[in-house]
Each structure stands twice: as C-alpha cells, then as structure tokens.
Design an enzyme around this catalytic site. Structure first.
Site, short mmCIF file in Angstrom:
data_model
loop_
_atom_site.label_atom_id
_atom_site.label_comp_id
_atom_site.label_asym_id
_atom_site.label_seq_id
_atom_site.Cartn_x
_atom_site.Cartn_y
_atom_site.Cartn_z
N HIS A 132 36.41 39.74 68.37
CA HIS A 132 37.74 40.29 68.18
C HIS A 132 38.72 39.40 68.93
CE1 HIS A 132 41.08 43.11 68.80
NE2 HIS A 132 40.59 43.84 67.81
N ASP B 282 31.86 42.99 75.39
CA ASP B 282 32.89 43.79 74.73
C ASP B 282 32.20 45.01 74.12
OD1 ASP B 282 34.68 44.94 73.02
OD2 ASP B 282 35.33 43.06 72.08
N GLN C 141 33.25 48.65 70.39
CA GLN C 141 32.64 49.32 69.24
C GLN C 141 31.33 50.02 69.57
OE1 GLN C 141 33.94 49.89 66.36
NE2 GLN C 141 35.75 48.61 66.59
N LYS D 142 38.74 54.53 71.26
CA LYS D 142 37.67 54.38 70.27
C LYS D 142 36.47 55.24 70.63
CE LYS D 142 38.86 49.53 69.44
NZ LYS D 142 39.41 49.35 68.10
N CYS E 105 41.36 41.73 63.01
CA CYS E 105 41.60 40.99 64.26
C CYS E 105 40.44 40.05 64.57
CB CYS E 105 41.85 41.92 65.43
SG CYS E 105 43.31 42.91 65.26
C1 PLP Z 1 35.09 44.67 69.13
C2 PLP Z 1 36.49 44.97 69.58
N1 PLP Z 1 36.96 44.40 70.69
C3 PLP Z 1 38.19 44.66 71.15
C4 PLP Z 1 39.04 45.52 70.51
C5 PLP Z 1 40.42 45.72 71.07
O1 PLP Z 1 40.60 47.01 71.54
P1 PLP Z 1 42.04 47.52 71.94
O2 PLP Z 1 42.93 47.25 70.78
O3 PLP Z 1 41.84 48.96 72.21
O4 PLP Z 1 42.48 46.78 73.17
C6 PLP Z 1 38.58 46.15 69.35
C7 PLP Z 1 39.43 47.10 68.61
O5 PLP Z 1 40.29 46.82 67.84
C8 PLP Z 1 37.29 45.86 68.87
O6 PLP Z 1 36.83 46.42 67.75
#
Ligand code: PLP
Lengths: 146, 414
Positions: free
Chosen positions: B128, B206, B209, B232, B372
């Site tokens: 991401h 990370d 998910q 999430k 993203c």
């Molecule tokens: C794998 C992963 N990492 C990071 C994020 C970023 O999370 P956030 O937008 O809550 O900072 C997301 C969500 O969009 C994600 O799916």
C-alpha cells in the site's frame, strides 16, 4: 430532508443506456495520429485511467479534427467520444466555456461526485491541450498551426 | 461482554450488532463488501465512545481532577488492552497513532535517523502506498537504497525466495504487508522474521488488513514493529497503533515533538517522557483510543481463529461463484486457503468503475480502483480492479448478491 437517508437519485443502471454503451463500444475519433497540432495526456488519479487527446487546429485556432486514445470506464470513454465530436469546429474560447453540465448533457445523465470525475477527465484533458497549444502559439489566432 | 460468539454460525445475529447494516439501499438490503477500505462499527464501539464523551471526557495526563484522572485511566487501559490483544509485553510497546499511514510515517522517520548513507530498506512491489511512499521519500533525502521484493505472477504472491538473495549486511529494515490489500495473500512472517534477524535487520509489518482477520502475536511471529488502523478493525477513524519492541523503542529518538512527550524542557534542551508517551506528542485521539479499546473487546468476543475460518468459507463461496460466471480474472493466490478476506478481480469487457456503479444499484458496495497500490497495478498490467472484501458480518447471501450483480453487468456489457 434528513441528510443520512436522503438517497439522491444519481443515475445508476439508467447510466448505461444504449447511446453510452454505443459510444463506449464504438468510440468516435478513436486512434492516434503521428503528427498533430497538440497532444496531451491526463490521468484520473482515483482509478488510474488515462486519456490522451490530439487536436489539429486550423490557422484561426479552430479545432479541425481530433483523435483520442487510452483506457477507461464506460463513462470516461463515452464522454471522450461524445466530446470529440462536440469540439470539432469550436474555437479554444468556445471549448473553455464547456462545463460539467455540457458533459452531463452530452451523456444525458446526472452523475454522482465520483463518476463525475470519470466523465470530466476528457474535458479536462482537452482544455489542458488547448492551454498548451496557446502557450506555444502566443497570440495564437493568427499564427496557430504551423 | 467477553462471552464467545461464533462468526460462522451467527452471521445474521452478528449483522444486528451493526446499526448501519439495517439501512436499505434503494429498497435493497445493504451488502457492504468494502471492508478492506474500512469496516462498519458495532453498537458497543459507538456506545463506548458516546458514554465516554458524556461521562468521563477530559484531556489526559494533565489535570489533577476527577474527569482527567478517569480519562487517563481509560486511555491507558485502552493501550493495555491492545498490548494484550497482539501479544505485546506491555503498554510500553503500544503507541497510539492516527492510523497505519501515521504509524509508517513516524516509524520511517525514527528508524532512518539511525541509518547511514548506503543503508538499505526492503519493501515489496505489493505495498500500500503508506508503506512505500514514506520510505521512498526518506531514502531519496538521505541517500538510502530502497529495494523491492517483486510480484510473482505464477503464485499471485510475492517472490519470497528473492528476499534471501536480496538481503545483505546493508539491509537495516524489511517492511512488508501481512495481508495484501489487493492480492489477499498472507505473508509467511515467521520464515521472513528468521531470515531478517539472521542478517541483523529489523522486521516491520503492515497489519492494516490482517489485524481483524487473523490471530496476531507479535512475539511468536517475531515482528519488531507492527502498524495498523482502528477503522479497519471495527473501531473509529483516526485511531491506530504502532507496536515496537521495547528495547528498540527505548533507544529510538522521537520524530515528532511537542507537549506531553517530554519530561523536562528548558529553552535549549528537552528530555523525553516514558514509553509509550514519548512517541505521542500533543493531545492524542483520546476518544478514538477508547473506541479502539472497545473494538478490541468486540474482536475478543469472536476468536480470530473463527473469523479467519468464517472469512475463508466466504472467500471460497465468492471465488467459486465468480469463476462460474466465466470471463473473470481473479488476482492473488488461486486457493481460498491462502487468502484472507480480500478478493480483487476484473470482469472482461466491464471496467471496475462501471461494475461498481451497477452493483451499487442493487445495494452492493465494493471498491473499484487501484487500491492505493499503483506499483502493483503496474506489475499486474491493469489500471484498476474491482475488490470485494469481507468482515465478520459478511454472509453467503451477500456473496450471492455480488455474483448476481456481476452477472447482470456482464449481460449489459456483452
Ligand atoms: C495494507 C494497507 N496498508 C495501509 C493502509 C492505510 O491505512 P490508513 O489509510 O488507515 O492509514 C491500508 C488501507 O487503506 C491498507 O489496506
């Protein structure tokens, strides 16, 4: 009306009426020229779709002909196809006067904010192409289109 | 509150715990399959936040008055709750942030303060943007090397074997997703952890998910840093966590400064507060932190093993249903067993945006776009995809509505 339960009726299934699907499946003025007066590419950062427009201008700064290429959803491709017909014979000023309403009128649907971005990609690309053209043809009208 | 519930057998009763899921969309029941973007909130989380505002709200770590003391206790308790939930040793290892993105920005700044020109950071092609762009920018500013574990089109996962060849003495940190938000694969963290530690590097994960989909124990998995978002995992927006091993957190310098994170300040010098507060400058997201604690309580009532197996059944049902339609490309591992809750796909001749618009007509919410993860889209050679992602309240009937909607789209676009 309660904002939470207010479901504004943006076009949904009705969005995919025959003429939109037709322009999507058989886009007009689709393709690429080797040379043209100006060409410009834009990206929709929401979905990664990209469109590229090529314009051929006459000496008066009127769009003589246009080609577009790229990939996108039905709304963005159909808008581009409809717009490509619409701008033929128009001056840059006339093109700059086109708005999101023009695009929705061409499509014949009212779009919600996210799909409007898809629809506006083509007009944004064309307007920016015109701007670039003007920049390189300062005082454009007389000297346009070398 | 801590009675065990079962995600698999109580699908529809679980649904009733989420007020928004009773909303009708153009006369259809809401089928919410965009849980990868954010999950809906159970009443227990909403009421925990509401009653905290109504009964105990004040700033934390400041006032010597009852409200501030109650707020401080509740806020610190939420840290302990999270620590316990992910197997951390204590709240000293739990920094509340505003989400995964905030966690990565903070971590990358703190770590790279200790790196020298030429040091290497390894991420993957499937990250991401939040686990890519912070490292990318800092690497450019500080002359660090950024390398990528490539996508492997044969498995739909990453080329794990390549990491073995890439990693070297220069490697300082490997930062990887636990569950891919596009491909849905589950990274083999235990193996990776051994490899990374054998090279004296650090492993950052990370868990955005995975935290609400798989059981996580940072010690057993051998993870040095873990980032995730409250929103999430059935909690509120603007809540999140950066877990860090205590010995590492102790030696790291903060990246952000201000009130509350300091012990003593003179005009020319400051010393830092205890862990974890030295990494929480300013007034933190207090109520969001309380909400995150309530989300952890909610997840405890559903053992994550159950959620995992529930979502796997849903995954199998969805993969079967979609494949049976024909002309569908599914991204990621082909076996539902190797996936967690995330299903990205494309329908031939139907752009993901159009598919999403059509599904929306029937009350089915999915995501369409690049998720993203633009470098991954480039590797997959697609501009965008559709993505359905599941949660504890997802039922087979939700999947049936999805499959039926896709079939309809195919007839419109054929
Ligand atoms: C794998 C992963 N990492 C990071 C994020 C970023 O999370 P956030 O937008 O809550 O900072 C997301 C969500 O969009 C994600 O799916």
């Amino acid at each position: 009306m309660n904002a939470v339960t207010d479901q504004r009726d943006f076009a949904g299934e009705g969005m995919y009426r025959e003429h939109i699907l037709d322009h999507y499946k058989h886009p007009r003025n689709f393709g690429e020229w080797k040379t043209c007066s100006v060409s410009h590419k834009e990206l929709n950062p929401v979905c990664g779709d990209q469109l590229s427009f090529q314009l051929n201008m006459d000496e008066k700064g009127v769009v003589k002909d246009v080609r577009f290429s790229g990939q996108g959803c039905a709304i963005s491709i159909a808008s581009a196809s409809l717009l490509s017909d619409e701008i033929k014979g128009k001056t840059i000023d006339q093109i700059n006067a086109l708005s999101r309403d023009t695009v929705q009128e061409l499509l014949g649907v009212t779009l919600g904010p996210s799909r409007l971005k898809c629809a506006m990609l083509s007009l944004d690309t064309v307007k920016n192409a015109c701007q670039i053209y003007q920049k390189y043809h300062a005082g454009g009208k007389k000297h346009g289109g070398h | 509150m801590k009675t065990r519930a079962s995600a698999s057998s109580n699908g529809s009763r679980t649904r009733n715990l989420f007020p928004i899921l009773s909303r009708k969309m153009r006369g259809h029941p809401l089928v919410y399959l965009d849980n990868g973007a954010t999950t809906q909130k159970p009443s227990s989380v909403l009421s925990a936040m509401d009653s905290f505002y109504k009964k105990s709200y004040a700033n934390v770590h400041r006032g010597i008055h009852t409200l501030s003391e109650e707020a401080t206790v509740a806020y610190e308790h939420a840290h302990e709750n999270v620590a316990d939930f992910i197997g951390a040793s204590s709240l000293r290892e739990i920094v509340f942030t505003r989400g995964t993105t905030d966690s990565f920005n903070m971590l990358s700044r703190m770590l790279t303060q200790t790196f020298s020109r030429g040091d290497e950071i390894i991420v993957s092609q499937a990250e991401h943007h939040s686990n890519l762009v912070p490292w990318q920018q800092l690497a450019q500013q500080k002359g660090l090397k950024l390398s990528f574990i490539p996508y492997d089109s044969r498995t739909g996962e990453l080329h794990w074997e390549k990491l073995e060849k890439m990693i070297s003495k220069k490697t300082k940190v490997v930062s990887l997703t636990h569950v891919s938000n596009v491909l849905g694969f589950i990274s083999p963290l235990k193996k990776i952890s051994k490899l990374v530690h054998d090279h004296n590097a650090l492993l950052s994960v990370d868990a955005a998910q995975s935290v609400a989909r798989l059981p996580i124990n940072v010690k057993k998995m051998g993870v040095d840093f873990l980032s995730f978002s409250g929103h999430k995992m059935y909690g509120p927006t603007a809540s999140g966590v950066l877990y860090g091993r205590e010995d590492l957190f102790s030696s790291l310098e903060p990246a952000y400064y201000g009130g509350d994170m300091v012990r003593e300040v003179t005009l020319n010098k400051s010393t830092w507060n205890d862990l974890p507060w030295k990494f929480e400058p300013g007034t933190p997201p207090i109520v969001e932190g309380i909400g995150l604690g309530a989300a952890v309580d909610f997840l405890r009532a559903y053992p994550l093993e159950d959620i995992f197996s529930h979502e796997k059944k849903i995954m199998a049902h969805a993969m079967n249903g979609l494949s049976s339609l024909g002309n569908i490309t599914i991204y990621g591992p082909s076996s539902p067993e190797q996936r967690a809750g995330v299903l990205a796909f494309n329908v031939k001749h139907v752009h993901a945006h159009d598919l999403s618009s059509l599904l929306n007509e029937d009350g089915v919410a999915i995501r369409a776009g690049h998720h993203c993860a633009m470098p991954l889209m480039t590797a997959l050679n697609i501009p965008a995809s559709a993505r359905a992602s599941f949660a504890v309240y997802t039922e087979k009937s939700d999947i049936d509505a999805l499959v039926e909607g896709v079939r309809k789209a195919q007839t419109i676009f054929k």
